[in-house]
Design a protein around this motif. Structure first.
Motif, PDB file in Angstrom:
ATOM      1  N   ALA A 104      -1.572  -6.110  -7.314  1.00 20.42           N
ATOM      2  CA  ALA A 104      -2.614  -6.561  -6.387  1.00 20.42           C
ATOM      3  C   ALA A 104      -1.991  -7.000  -5.060  1.00 20.42           C
ATOM      4  N   LEU A 105      -0.890  -7.736  -5.133  1.00 21.70           N
ATOM      5  CA  LEU A 105      -0.247  -8.187  -3.891  1.00 21.70           C
ATOM      6  C   LEU A 105       0.278  -6.988  -3.113  1.00 21.70           C
ATOM      7  N   ALA A 107      -0.798  -3.975  -3.147  1.00 18.88           N
ATOM      8  CA  ALA A 107      -1.926  -3.217  -2.591  1.00 18.88           C
ATOM      9  C   ALA A 107      -2.505  -3.928  -1.366  1.00 18.88           C
ATOM     10  N   THR A 108      -2.407  -5.258  -1.339  1.00 18.41           N
ATOM     11  CA  THR A 108      -2.913  -6.018  -0.197  1.00 18.41           C
ATOM     12  C   THR A 108      -1.981  -5.895   1.004  1.00 18.41           C
ATOM     13  N   VAL A 109      -0.680  -5.918   0.725  1.00 14.89           N
ATOM     14  CA  VAL A 109       0.309  -5.947   1.797  1.00 14.89           C
ATOM     15  C   VAL A 109       0.560  -4.552   2.394  1.00 14.89           C
ATOM     16  N   VAL A 135      -6.609  -9.740   9.110  1.00 14.20           N
ATOM     17  CA  VAL A 135      -6.941  -9.958   7.692  1.00 14.20           C
ATOM     18  C   VAL A 135      -8.111 -10.931   7.571  1.00 14.20           C
ATOM     19  N   THR A 139      -8.493 -12.640   1.983  1.00 11.92           N
ATOM     20  CA  THR A 139      -7.208 -11.999   1.697  1.00 11.92           C
ATOM     21  C   THR A 139      -6.092 -13.044   1.736  1.00 11.92           C
ATOM     22  N   TYR A 140      -6.160 -13.907   2.746  1.00 16.52           N
ATOM     23  CA  TYR A 140      -5.179 -14.997   2.855  1.00 16.52           C
ATOM     24  C   TYR A 140      -5.234 -15.873   1.602  1.00 16.52           C
ATOM     25  N   ALA A 142      -6.326 -15.100  -1.370  1.00 15.35           N
ATOM     26  CA  ALA A 142      -5.872 -14.360  -2.550  1.00 15.35           C
ATOM     27  C   ALA A 142      -4.342 -14.298  -2.583  1.00 15.35           C
ATOM     28  N   LEU A 143      -3.727 -14.075  -1.414  1.00 13.83           N
ATOM     29  CA  LEU A 143      -2.259 -14.038  -1.361  1.00 13.83           C
ATOM     30  C   LEU A 143      -1.671 -15.399  -1.699  1.00 13.83           C
ATOM     31  N   ALA A 154       1.247 -12.869   6.193  1.00 13.01           N
ATOM     32  CA  ALA A 154       0.035 -12.096   6.484  1.00 13.01           C
ATOM     33  C   ALA A 154      -0.797 -12.759   7.581  1.00 13.01           C
TER      34      ALA A 154
END
Ligand code: NI
Length: 263
Positions: A104-105, A107-109, A135, A139-140, A142-143, A154
């Motif tokens: 997941a991380l 895929a986000t990055v 972003v 998203t922030y 979630a990270l 991010a």
């Protein structure tokens, strides 16, 4: 690019994210110039922008590679660069090992890194070029749940994460404890993770840090106030050969990273 021009550009970019830095200088230096021990940079371990990709910029400015470090729990790797002129700050740079992070991380990055123009990392000032993406706040958040480091990068992007006062070269002070006492008397909040002073004479390095200033950051869906950048203080002890130790201490650096923690 000269180291002087490089650090001047990073300092200008850093100040809005660490508005306390000028007050730190006023309190500790009384208006006199302050010599910095090192700055710290953060990036993602990716062939386009990782440690190996950025290293030629530092070598071209006359720096030499120092030691390498590993932070298992935070999934980071780091190294530092040292200039032959002892009044030039060292460069400490770390990278988040994406291979060790969750799917997941990653895929986000991935789209954040993909948004960086191909030519951008070839500029020595890429390391203070900020964010190349937008972003949303979710998203922030979630990270943050997986990696404070990833969330910070991010949201804030590429810039000096901190500057570090060289207490050895700070007139009127000869210990981190003295610096801490002065800063606390002036109302600064210090990073207490692992104790106010990280390290000891036995490991030849003592460090402390302010907590990152909270600054408004533009997200895709609005402004949120989050930890920005901070100031560190380092005192180095002499080695057997009489020279000051110039490396870093993993256990201490691990706690210094937490100066930008949001929770
Ligand atoms: Ni540092």
């Amino acid at each position: 690019m000269t180291p002087e021009a490089f650090f001047a550009a990073l300092w200008r970019d850093y100040l809005p994210l660490a508005p306390s830095a000028e007050r730190v200088h006023a309190v500790l230096g009384g208006g006199a110039p302050i010599i910095n021990d090192h700055i710290a940079l953060r990036t993602f371990a990716d062939p386009r922008i990782g440690l190996e990709a950025l290293e030629p910029h530092f070598l071209a400015m006359g720096f030499a590679v120092g030691d390498h470090y590993r932070f298992q729990a935070k999934k980071l790797r780091a190294r530092y660069y040292r200039h032959p002129d002892p009044t030039v700050p060292k460069i400490f740079i770390s990278e988040l090992l994406l291979d060790e992070c969750s799917d997941a991380l990653r895929a986000t990055v991935a789209p954040l890194i993909d948004a960086i123009p191909d030519a951008a990392p070839a500029d020595p000032l890429f390391v203070s070029s900020g964010r190349h993406w937008s972003v949303p706040q979710a998203t922030y958040e979630a990270l943050l749940a997986e990696s404070e480091y990833a969330a910070w990068l991010a949201a804030i992007g590429f810039r000096a994460n901190h500057f570090t006062v060289s207490v050895n070269q700070l007139p009127g002070y000869d210990s981190v404890a003295q610096v801490n006492a002065k800063l606390q008397a002036e109302g600064f909040a210090l990073n207490a993770s692992g104790g106010l002073i990280k390290g000891s004479p036995e490991v030849m390095l003592e460090q402390s840090a302010t907590l990152a200033d909270r600054v408004p950051v533009d997200f895709a869906d609005g402004v949120q106030t989050i930890p920005g950048c901070f100031y560190e203080f380092a005192y180095r002890y002499p080695q057997a050969d009489g020279q000051l130790y110039q490396g870093f201490v993993e256990a201490s650096a691990d706690k210094i990273f937490e100066s930008t923690d949001a929770r």
